[in-house]
Design a protein around this motif. Sequence first.
Motif, PDB file in Angstrom:
ATOM      1  N   GLU A   1       0.826  -1.217   0.000  1.00  0.00           N
ATOM      2  CA  GLU A   1       0.000   0.000   0.000  1.00  0.00           C
ATOM      3  C   GLU A   1       0.855   1.260   0.000  1.00  0.00           C
ATOM      4  O   GLU A   1       0.363   2.347  -0.250  1.00  0.00           O
ATOM      5  CB  GLU A   1      -0.940   0.012   1.222  1.00  0.00           C
ATOM      6  CG  GLU A   1      -1.905  -1.166   1.285  1.00  0.00           C
ATOM      7  CD  GLU A   1      -2.876  -1.215   0.102  1.00  0.00           C
ATOM      8  OE1 GLU A   1      -3.099  -0.163  -0.523  1.00  0.00           O
ATOM      9  OE2 GLU A   1      -3.365  -2.319  -0.200  1.00  0.00           O
ATOM     10  N   ASN A   2       2.145   1.115   0.341  1.00  0.00           N
ATOM     11  CA  ASN A   2       3.034   2.277   0.278  1.00  0.00           C
ATOM     12  C   ASN A   2       4.467   1.805   0.013  1.00  0.00           C
ATOM     13  O   ASN A   2       4.787   0.617   0.166  1.00  0.00           O
ATOM     14  CB  ASN A   2       2.953   3.115   1.565  1.00  0.00           C
ATOM     15  CG  ASN A   2       3.329   2.308   2.786  1.00  0.00           C
ATOM     16  OD1 ASN A   2       4.462   1.858   2.895  1.00  0.00           O
ATOM     17  ND2 ASN A   2       2.382   2.100   3.700  1.00  0.00           N
ATOM     18  N   ALA A   3       5.308   2.759  -0.378  1.00  0.00           N
ATOM     19  CA  ALA A   3       6.673   2.414  -0.802  1.00  0.00           C
ATOM     20  C   ALA A   3       7.489   1.804   0.333  1.00  0.00           C
ATOM     21  O   ALA A   3       8.251   0.855   0.119  1.00  0.00           O
ATOM     22  CB  ALA A   3       7.369   3.662  -1.346  1.00  0.00           C
ATOM     23  N   ASP A   4       7.325   2.313   1.550  1.00  0.00           N
ATOM     24  CA  ASP A   4       8.108   1.790   2.676  1.00  0.00           C
ATOM     25  C   ASP A   4       7.818   0.306   2.899  1.00  0.00           C
ATOM     26  O   ASP A   4       8.732  -0.500   3.110  1.00  0.00           O
ATOM     27  CB  ASP A   4       7.787   2.568   3.961  1.00  0.00           C
ATOM     28  CG  ASP A   4       8.404   3.961   3.938  1.00  0.00           C
ATOM     29  OD1 ASP A   4       9.242   4.213   3.044  1.00  0.00           O
ATOM     30  OD2 ASP A   4       8.022   4.793   4.781  1.00  0.00           O
ATOM     31  N   ASP A   5       6.529  -0.056   2.877  1.00  0.00           N
ATOM     32  CA  ASP A   5       6.163  -1.467   3.067  1.00  0.00           C
ATOM     33  C   ASP A   5       6.747  -2.331   1.943  1.00  0.00           C
ATOM     34  O   ASP A   5       7.229  -3.445   2.189  1.00  0.00           O
ATOM     35  CB  ASP A   5       4.636  -1.632   3.083  1.00  0.00           C
ATOM     36  CG  ASP A   5       4.014  -1.102   4.375  1.00  0.00           C
ATOM     37  OD1 ASP A   5       4.786  -0.720   5.282  1.00  0.00           O
ATOM     38  OD2 ASP A   5       2.770  -1.061   4.453  1.00  0.00           O
TER      39      ASP A   5
ATOM     40  N   HIS B   1      -0.288  -0.413  -6.653  1.00  0.00           N
ATOM     41  CA  HIS B   1      -1.202   0.470  -5.907  1.00  0.00           C
ATOM     42  C   HIS B   1      -0.473   1.472  -5.030  1.00  0.00           C
ATOM     43  O   HIS B   1      -1.081   2.101  -4.163  1.00  0.00           O
ATOM     44  CB  HIS B   1      -2.180  -0.387  -5.084  1.00  0.00           C
ATOM     45  CG  HIS B   1      -2.962  -1.301  -5.957  1.00  0.00           C
ATOM     46  ND1 HIS B   1      -4.131  -0.922  -6.576  1.00  0.00           N
ATOM     47  CD2 HIS B   1      -2.697  -2.559  -6.386  1.00  0.00           C
ATOM     48  CE1 HIS B   1      -4.566  -1.913  -7.334  1.00  0.00           C
ATOM     49  NE2 HIS B   1      -3.714  -2.916  -7.235  1.00  0.00           N
ATOM     50  N   LEU B   2       0.831   1.636  -5.256  1.00  0.00           N
ATOM     51  CA  LEU B   2       1.568   2.619  -4.462  1.00  0.00           C
ATOM     52  C   LEU B   2       1.073   4.027  -4.799  1.00  0.00           C
ATOM     53  O   LEU B   2       0.894   4.353  -5.973  1.00  0.00           O
ATOM     54  CB  LEU B   2       3.074   2.552  -4.760  1.00  0.00           C
ATOM     55  CG  LEU B   2       3.786   1.238  -4.464  1.00  0.00           C
ATOM     56  CD1 LEU B   2       5.282   1.404  -4.691  1.00  0.00           C
ATOM     57  CD2 LEU B   2       3.510   0.787  -3.042  1.00  0.00           C
ATOM     58  N   PRO B   3       0.876   4.864  -3.777  1.00  0.00           N
ATOM     59  CA  PRO B   3       0.478   6.249  -4.077  1.00  0.00           C
ATOM     60  C   PRO B   3       1.658   7.027  -4.661  1.00  0.00           C
ATOM     61  O   PRO B   3       2.813   6.650  -4.450  1.00  0.00           O
ATOM     62  CB  PRO B   3       0.070   6.802  -2.705  1.00  0.00           C
ATOM     63  CG  PRO B   3       0.761   5.939  -1.715  1.00  0.00           C
ATOM     64  CD  PRO B   3       1.006   4.591  -2.347  1.00  0.00           C
ATOM     65  N   ASP B   4       1.396   8.053  -5.401  1.00  0.00           N
ATOM     66  CA  ASP B   4       2.412   9.007  -5.896  1.00  0.00           C
ATOM     67  C   ASP B   4       3.354   8.456  -6.964  1.00  0.00           C
ATOM     68  O   ASP B   4       4.360   9.088  -7.266  1.00  0.00           O
ATOM     69  CB  ASP B   4       3.278   9.561  -4.737  1.00  0.00           C
ATOM     70  CG  ASP B   4       2.427  10.170  -3.638  1.00  0.00           C
ATOM     71  OD1 ASP B   4       1.378  10.752  -3.979  1.00  0.00           O
ATOM     72  OD2 ASP B   4       2.802  10.040  -2.458  1.00  0.00           O
ATOM     73  N   CYS B   5       3.108   7.282  -7.501  1.00  0.00           N
ATOM     74  CA  CYS B   5       4.025   6.761  -8.522  1.00  0.00           C
ATOM     75  C   CYS B   5       3.333   6.620  -9.879  1.00  0.00           C
ATOM     76  O   CYS B   5       3.898   6.035 -10.801  1.00  0.00           O
ATOM     77  CB  CYS B   5       4.575   5.390  -8.112  1.00  0.00           C
ATOM     78  SG  CYS B   5       5.694   5.447  -6.717  1.00  0.00           S
TER      79      CYS B   5
ATOM     80  N   THR C   1      11.036   5.043  -7.862  1.00  0.00           N
ATOM     81  CA  THR C   1       9.772   5.752  -7.623  1.00  0.00           C
ATOM     82  C   THR C   1       9.408   6.665  -8.794  1.00  0.00           C
ATOM     83  O   THR C   1       8.224   6.855  -9.089  1.00  0.00           O
ATOM     84  CB  THR C   1       9.856   6.589  -6.330  1.00  0.00           C
ATOM     85  OG1 THR C   1      11.036   7.399  -6.383  1.00  0.00           O
ATOM     86  CG2 THR C   1       9.909   5.684  -5.107  1.00  0.00           C
TER      87      THR C   1
END
Length: 339
Positions: free
Chosen positions: A10-14, A53-57, A214
Amino acid sequence: MNNFAFLRAENADDAVRAVNANTHAAFIAGGTNLIDIWKYNLRHPELLVDINHLPDCSAITKTVDGGMRLGALVTNADTAYHPLIESRYPLLSKAILAGASAQIRNMATDGGNLLQRTRCYYFYDANAPCNKRVPGSGCAAINGYNRIHAILGASEHCIAVFPSDMCVGLAALAAVVNVTGPNGERRIPFADFHRLPGDQPDLDNNLQHGELITSIDLPPKGFEQNYSYLKLRDRQSYAFALVSVATGLELDGDVIKDARIALGGVAHKPWRVAEAEESLKGKAATPENFAEAAAVILRGAKGYEHNSFKIELAKRAIIRNGMMAVEPESQRPGAKPSL
Ligand SMILES: Cc1cc2nc3c(=O)[nH]c(=O)nc-3n(C[C@H](O)[C@H](O)[C@H](O)COP(=O)(O)OP(=O)(O)OC[C@H]3O[C@@H](n4cnc5c(N)ncnc54)[C@H](O)[C@@H]3O)c2cc1C
Ligand code: SF4
């Protein structure tokens, strides 16, 4: 049957954390290269981390310096047909549209394009020695059928070429790759992203395991007035380049103020020679001057049994593409180039 786990990040860190924790984990974006590699039994991820589904990419945006940023998950098709990419970076649109097929470009992402594997036949043949697939096993291509292989920057361990078209355009534009990983974020100039084979041909690029692309930044200068991408291949469609050339020129009348020339299909990375580009500055945009630059770019080129023709082909492609960049309207369907 190879079992594997699947994680939708759900996000880049994960995503980074999950891949970094398992040396047999892989990110998956469009899947157009990874699934092929998997089906050829070249890679067996234990964990697939879906980054779609990563935001901002997934957006193309303007940057503060006047350039543009391509999110890593933007598809090749959406990039090529984006109105600002078409108008400001037509060289990049043209390079992308020279690659693959409409269906593949609809799935393939910009980040994934940078990480596609070579098309060397022996890399895909589990019975052939291949230092890229099995380090230390040898290279079947050096004394084998090497028509599509490198003429520049190869080593005694590997003569494969990097097959991307988009990346030849990005090299000419001097793009920058934005990456986030276990050790934080970094920006990698395009010239430093891919690597030559040397004695470690299993490494295609300088990305570390767990690092996620990214976005890709395009500098303000897009060479939108004078540009051309020329791809020479065995079939006119749905084939990889034997030689390709991306040329961007800044002209003052017929005098060259700035020049970029990147070659594809000839080396383990897109090939640029600063000395050749510098040598064109202040000169007229003529076939003779492009021929001199071509001689510098191809200096040290080495052919193998089946691909020596590429050296002359590359020189002629540089000259022809230089003149096409002078008259970009010559690239419209049906128009004849001036050479
Ligand atoms: C039949 C065929 C013909 C083709 N012809 C051409 C051609 O002529 N010219 C050309 O340039 N290309 C061509 N391609 C290649 C195509 O452009 C690539 O397969 C595509 O760009 C890969 O993107 P993807 O999103 O599908 O990557 P994936 O297959 O999802 O991933 C590829 C690799 O990149 C990694 N990855 C993906 N995204 C990221 C990210 N953001 N950060 C870190 N790692 C990531 C994956 O783990 C994997 O290792 C062709 C492909 C096919 C199948
Ligand atoms: S050229 Fe490189 S990829 Fe091809 S067989 Fe040799 S080592 Fe493998």
